[in-house]
Design an enzyme around this catalytic site. Sequence first.
Site, PDB file in Angstrom:
ATOM      1  N   TYR A  66       0.844  -1.201   0.000  1.00  0.00           N
ATOM      2  CA  TYR A  66       0.000   0.000   0.000  1.00  0.00           C
ATOM      3  C   TYR A  66       0.873   1.241   0.000  1.00  0.00           C
ATOM      4  CZ  TYR A  66       0.863   0.776   5.002  1.00  0.00           C
ATOM      5  OH  TYR A  66       1.455   1.033   6.209  1.00  0.00           O
ATOM      6  N   CYS A  67       0.247   2.368  -0.347  1.00  0.00           N
ATOM      7  CA  CYS A  67       0.913   3.675  -0.318  1.00  0.00           C
ATOM      8  C   CYS A  67      -0.140   4.731   0.020  1.00  0.00           C
ATOM      9  CB  CYS A  67       1.635   3.963  -1.636  1.00  0.00           C
ATOM     10  SG  CYS A  67       0.567   4.012  -3.083  1.00  0.00           S
ATOM     11  N   ARG A  68      -0.043   5.906  -0.556  1.00  0.00           N
ATOM     12  CA  ARG A  68      -1.037   6.946  -0.274  1.00  0.00           C
ATOM     13  C   ARG A  68      -2.297   6.739  -1.117  1.00  0.00           C
ATOM     14  NH1 ARG A  68      -2.452  11.540  -2.561  1.00  0.00           N
ATOM     15  NH2 ARG A  68      -0.660  11.566  -3.939  1.00  0.00           N
ATOM     16  N   LEU A  94      -3.348   3.715   2.336  1.00  0.00           N
ATOM     17  CA  LEU A  94      -3.146   3.366   3.748  1.00  0.00           C
ATOM     18  C   LEU A  94      -4.471   3.008   4.399  1.00  0.00           C
ATOM     19  CD1 LEU A  94      -1.651   3.249   6.476  1.00  0.00           C
ATOM     20  CD2 LEU A  94      -1.828   5.737   6.579  1.00  0.00           C
TER      21      LEU A  94
END
Length: 106
Positions: A66-68, A94
């Site tokens: 995952y990331c932003r 996130l």
Amino acid sequence: MFRAFLLFTALIGSFTVSAKEWLIDVRTAAEYTIEHADGATNIEYQQIVTGAQQAGIEKQDTVRLYCRSGRRAEIAKELLMQNGYQKVENLGSLQEAKNSRVVSER
């Protein structure tokens, strides 16, 4: 004959590899420090392949990224898959990663 069967069973058992599950935050270290999902490891997406190797992630392990927004996680996913990792999933953001952890723990 029975001894041969036991030997064969023992040999097969010694080759059994248990795959792990990994939750990887591919954002920057600064973003990770501010907030991250419980149990996540931080490996920035540009370093994902070498970081995965250094962390001991095996190619048969399940890797959730995952990331932003999901964009960097998708890049990391493609890099891992190009390097032979078989079970890689982009969870998106996130918040989506946090939500999926709650669902999977029930």
